[in-house]
Design a protein around this motif. Structure first.
Motif, PDB file in Angstrom:
ATOM      1  N   ARG A 278      -9.817 -11.469 -10.318  1.00  0.00           N
ATOM      2  CA  ARG A 278      -9.155 -10.178 -10.126  1.00  0.00           C
ATOM      3  C   ARG A 278      -8.268 -10.252  -8.882  1.00  0.00           C
ATOM      4  N   PHE A 279      -7.090  -9.638  -8.983  1.00  0.00           N
ATOM      5  CA  PHE A 279      -6.137  -9.667  -7.880  1.00  0.00           C
ATOM      6  C   PHE A 279      -5.580  -8.269  -7.637  1.00  0.00           C
ATOM      7  N   LEU A 280      -5.207  -8.052  -6.380  1.00  0.00           N
ATOM      8  CA  LEU A 280      -4.592  -6.802  -5.957  1.00  0.00           C
ATOM      9  C   LEU A 280      -3.320  -7.144  -5.204  1.00  0.00           C
ATOM     10  N   ALA A 281      -2.211  -6.462  -5.524  1.00  0.00           N
ATOM     11  CA  ALA A 281      -0.939  -6.681  -4.825  1.00  0.00           C
ATOM     12  C   ALA A 281      -0.439  -5.356  -4.265  1.00  0.00           C
ATOM     13  N   LEU A 282      -0.132  -5.344  -2.962  1.00  0.00           N
ATOM     14  CA  LEU A 282       0.340  -4.144  -2.282  1.00  0.00           C
ATOM     15  C   LEU A 282       1.596  -4.465  -1.490  1.00  0.00           C
ATOM     16  N   ARG A 283       2.483  -3.468  -1.366  1.00  0.00           N
ATOM     17  CA  ARG A 283       3.626  -3.594  -0.481  1.00  0.00           C
ATOM     18  C   ARG A 283       3.209  -3.062   0.894  1.00  0.00           C
ATOM     19  N   ILE A 284       3.346  -3.881   1.927  1.00  0.00           N
ATOM     20  CA  ILE A 284       2.906  -3.519   3.274  1.00  0.00           C
ATOM     21  C   ILE A 284       3.965  -3.938   4.288  1.00  0.00           C
ATOM     22  N   ARG A 285       3.694  -3.627   5.566  1.00  0.00           N
ATOM     23  CA  ARG A 285       4.562  -4.053   6.659  1.00  0.00           C
ATOM     24  C   ARG A 285       3.721  -4.815   7.684  1.00  0.00           C
ATOM     25  N   PRO A 286       3.743  -6.160   7.673  1.00  0.00           N
ATOM     26  CA  PRO A 286       3.026  -6.917   8.711  1.00  0.00           C
ATOM     27  C   PRO A 286       3.471  -6.438  10.083  1.00  0.00           C
ATOM     28  N   ALA A 287       2.497  -6.302  11.025  1.00  0.00           N
ATOM     29  CA  ALA A 287       2.826  -5.543  12.231  1.00  0.00           C
ATOM     30  C   ALA A 287       2.107  -6.035  13.481  1.00  0.00           C
ATOM     31  N   ASN A 288       2.027  -7.348  13.698  1.00  0.00           N
ATOM     32  CA  ASN A 288       1.440  -7.769  14.967  1.00  0.00           C
ATOM     33  C   ASN A 288       2.440  -7.537  16.107  1.00  0.00           C
ATOM     34  N   VAL A 289       2.013  -7.814  17.327  1.00  0.00           N
ATOM     35  CA  VAL A 289       2.824  -7.482  18.499  1.00  0.00           C
ATOM     36  C   VAL A 289       4.178  -8.178  18.462  1.00  0.00           C
ATOM     37  N   GLN A 290       4.197  -9.469  18.107  1.00  0.00           N
ATOM     38  CA  GLN A 290       5.458 -10.216  18.084  1.00  0.00           C
ATOM     39  C   GLN A 290       6.441  -9.613  17.092  1.00  0.00           C
ATOM     40  N   LEU A 291       5.946  -9.215  15.921  1.00  0.00           N
ATOM     41  CA  LEU A 291       6.835  -8.651  14.910  1.00  0.00           C
ATOM     42  C   LEU A 291       7.374  -7.293  15.345  1.00  0.00           C
ATOM     43  N   ARG A 292       6.524  -6.478  15.973  1.00  0.00           N
ATOM     44  CA  ARG A 292       6.982  -5.150  16.406  1.00  0.00           C
ATOM     45  C   ARG A 292       8.028  -5.271  17.507  1.00  0.00           C
ATOM     46  N   ARG A 293       7.863  -6.239  18.387  1.00  0.00           N
ATOM     47  CA  ARG A 293       8.850  -6.424  19.456  1.00  0.00           C
ATOM     48  C   ARG A 293      10.167  -6.967  18.924  1.00  0.00           C
ATOM     49  N   ALA A 294      10.064  -7.806  17.868  1.00  0.00           N
ATOM     50  CA  ALA A 294      11.271  -8.438  17.333  1.00  0.00           C
ATOM     51  C   ALA A 294      12.044  -7.524  16.399  1.00  0.00           C
ATOM     52  N   ALA A 295      11.381  -6.491  15.841  1.00  0.00           N
ATOM     53  CA  ALA A 295      12.032  -5.634  14.847  1.00  0.00           C
ATOM     54  C   ALA A 295      13.126  -4.796  15.495  1.00  0.00           C
ATOM     55  N   ASP A 297      14.808  -2.513  13.851  1.00  0.00           N
ATOM     56  CA  ASP A 297      14.690  -1.169  13.278  1.00  0.00           C
ATOM     57  C   ASP A 297      13.321  -1.074  12.622  1.00  0.00           C
ATOM     58  N   GLU A 298      13.294  -1.078  11.298  1.00  0.00           N
ATOM     59  CA  GLU A 298      12.014  -1.015  10.593  1.00  0.00           C
ATOM     60  C   GLU A 298      11.422  -2.408  10.429  1.00  0.00           C
ATOM     61  N   LEU A 299      10.107  -2.463  10.433  1.00  0.00           N
ATOM     62  CA  LEU A 299       9.433  -3.709  10.097  1.00  0.00           C
ATOM     63  C   LEU A 299       9.680  -4.022   8.623  1.00  0.00           C
ATOM     64  N   PRO A 300       9.999  -5.254   8.275  1.00  0.00           N
ATOM     65  CA  PRO A 300      10.284  -5.571   6.878  1.00  0.00           C
ATOM     66  C   PRO A 300       9.045  -5.469   6.006  1.00  0.00           C
ATOM     67  N   LEU A 301       9.286  -5.122   4.761  1.00  0.00           N
ATOM     68  CA  LEU A 301       8.200  -5.059   3.783  1.00  0.00           C
ATOM     69  C   LEU A 301       7.841  -6.456   3.295  1.00  0.00           C
ATOM     70  N   ALA A 302       6.590  -6.607   2.906  1.00  0.00           N
ATOM     71  CA  ALA A 302       6.106  -7.879   2.366  1.00  0.00           C
ATOM     72  C   ALA A 302       5.040  -7.576   1.326  1.00  0.00           C
ATOM     73  N   TRP A 303       4.736  -8.583   0.538  1.00  0.00           N
ATOM     74  CA  TRP A 303       3.636  -8.482  -0.412  1.00  0.00           C
ATOM     75  C   TRP A 303       2.333  -8.895   0.258  1.00  0.00           C
ATOM     76  N   LEU A 304       1.300  -8.105   0.062  1.00  0.00           N
ATOM     77  CA  LEU A 304      -0.072  -8.522   0.353  1.00  0.00           C
ATOM     78  C   LEU A 304      -0.738  -8.790  -0.985  1.00  0.00           C
ATOM     79  N   LEU A 305      -1.192 -10.014  -1.163  1.00  0.00           N
ATOM     80  CA  LEU A 305      -1.923 -10.392  -2.373  1.00  0.00           C
ATOM     81  C   LEU A 305      -3.360 -10.710  -1.975  1.00  0.00           C
ATOM     82  N   CYS A 306      -4.317 -10.137  -2.697  1.00  0.00           N
ATOM     83  CA  CYS A 306      -5.738 -10.366  -2.429  1.00  0.00           C
ATOM     84  C   CYS A 306      -6.428 -10.844  -3.698  1.00  0.00           C
ATOM     85  N   GLU A 307      -7.314 -11.826  -3.532  1.00  0.00           N
ATOM     86  CA  GLU A 307      -8.201 -12.210  -4.639  1.00  0.00           C
ATOM     87  C   GLU A 307      -9.550 -11.541  -4.415  1.00  0.00           C
TER      88      GLU A 307
END
Length: 393
Positions: A278-295, A297-307
């Motif tokens: 079984r898998f789950l796929a969600l659209r999210i915004r990865p958001a650690n400190v480095q990404l927030r400082r580098a953004a 404008d908006e943090l880019p969207l990405a896929w989160l896939l989980c098994e």
């Protein structure tokens, strides 16, 4: 097969300047593919009717031939033949005694399953679900090698070669392969690389797609979260928009998602039949400190896939991907699970072709050996893909 092997060796080893170098290269390839438990030079020379131990030693360890043009030819030839769905980044350990073999140190070794004395080789492999092959290699130099002039001299490490993280070595190989006219369809990697923000950002800066494994604690926002501004007080600099919501972990995002979104997806045939989970796929915004400082404008969207296996309280594996929003769940799962091919390659490279049997110490010798082992693996891959080639005994 002998005639086809000779033709293949002539093509791959054509960049070598001298005829005797090309000859010993073909002999070495035959030695790697012959039966025998050890594929180091002495036992290979003993098994070969035309094998000369001293000549093979000189060819692999001392001869100054450049390995990059050989790898370039192999990478181009195999990329055309395999038509890869993805490139896979990974590394593998070479257990070693002593302390003078290039890059050797006490570090985690997957072959041992624990910390031990070993070398680490980083590779990029081209892969489909039915064929794969190594395209390029780097030897990882631990930090302790930077200041150890005795060991550097013993292993003849070039002055410019210094410690670099494995993820940086991977990006260097990506750049080298692209310089050879090759382009990755998608980059795959396990969490040792996927967890490194700089690695993912490096791929995005190169405008490359990826599906990389990450850990459950990686921080992110849900898709709907946006940066917000506070009211301007009228003095000083106006406040900049920023993310004010509390970040979540990927684990929390998966656990709070609609469980009806879980789908059962099947992929390749395994030893016990068709594999599925079984898998789950969600659209999210990865958001650690480095990404927030580098953004900007908006943090880019990405896929989160989980098994998320049946009967389990939470997912067991997590992946991040920058593939387009229209990418299907089946496509994400197919790519995420394709990493098994590199484990298959490493096993074949070591068990059948002697990848970890090299007994030399030098930087040059290691690169020569892994290049020749990759050629042997590439030839066998072409044989498997050739419908007209008779099956080897």
């Amino acid at each position: 097969m002998r005639g086809r092997l000779v033709d293949f060796a002539d093509e791959m080893l054509a960049p070598l300047a001298r005829r005797d170098q090309r000859r010993w290269g073909e002999v070495y390839l035959r030695g790697l593919m012959l039966d025998g438990k050890r594929k180091s030079i002495e036992p290979m020379a003993a098994r070969l009717a035309d094998g000369g131990e001293q000549c093979l030693q000189q060819f692999v360890n001392q001869s100054p031939w450049a390995w990059e043009p050989v790898r370039k030819r192999l990478a181009r030839r195999l990329s055309t033949a395999v038509e890869p769905e993805a490139w896979i980044v990974d590394d593998t350990g070479f257990p070693k005694f002593g302390r003078y073999s290039v890059g050797v140190a006490r570090q985690y070794c997957g072959a041992l399953g624990k910390v031990g004395n070993c070398q680490i080789g980083v590779s990029i492999n081209a892969a489909t679900d039915t064929a794969s092959c190594p395209l390029d290699w780097r030897i990882f130099l631990p930090e302790e090698w930077d200041g150890d002039e005795e060991r550097r001299a013993q292993a003849r490490v070039p002055p410019e070669e210094r410690h670099r993280p494995k993820w940086r070595l991977a990006l260097e190989m990506v750049d080298e392969l692209r310089g050879w006219g090759l382009a990755p369809p998608v980059l795959l990697a396990d969490a040792a690389y996927g967890e490194i923000t700089e690695f993912r950002v490096g791929l995005e800066e190169r405008e490359l797609d990826y599906v990389v494994q990450v850990k459950a604690g990686t921080s992110a926002y849900v898709e709907q979260v946006r940066p917000q501004s506070t009211a301007y007080a009228g003095t000083g600099r106006p406040p900049m928009p920023r993310y004010r919501e509390k970040r979540s972990s990927l684990r929390v995002l998966a656990l709070t998602a609609d469980q009806d979104a879980l789908q059962t997806v099947s992929w390749r045939e395994g030893t016990r039949g068709r594999l599925s989970s079984r898998f789950l796929a969600l659209r999210i915004r990865p958001a650690n400190v480095q990404l927030r400082r580098a953004a900007a404008d908006e943090l880019p969207l990405a896929w989160l896939l989980c098994e998320w296996a049946d009967g389990e309280a939470e997912p067991s594996k997590y992946w991040l991907s920058n593939l387009p929003a229209a990418t299907s769940l089946e496509r994400l799962v197919s790519l995420a699970t394709l990493r098994w091919r590199i484990e298959h390659d490493y096993r074949e490279l070591k068990d059948a072709l002697g990848l970890d049997h090299f007994e030399g110490r030098s930087y040059r010798g290691w690169h020569h050996h892994v290049t020749l082992v990759s050629l042997a693996h590439g030839f066998l891959t072409l044989e498997r893909l050739n419908p007209k080639a008779p099956a080897p005994a």
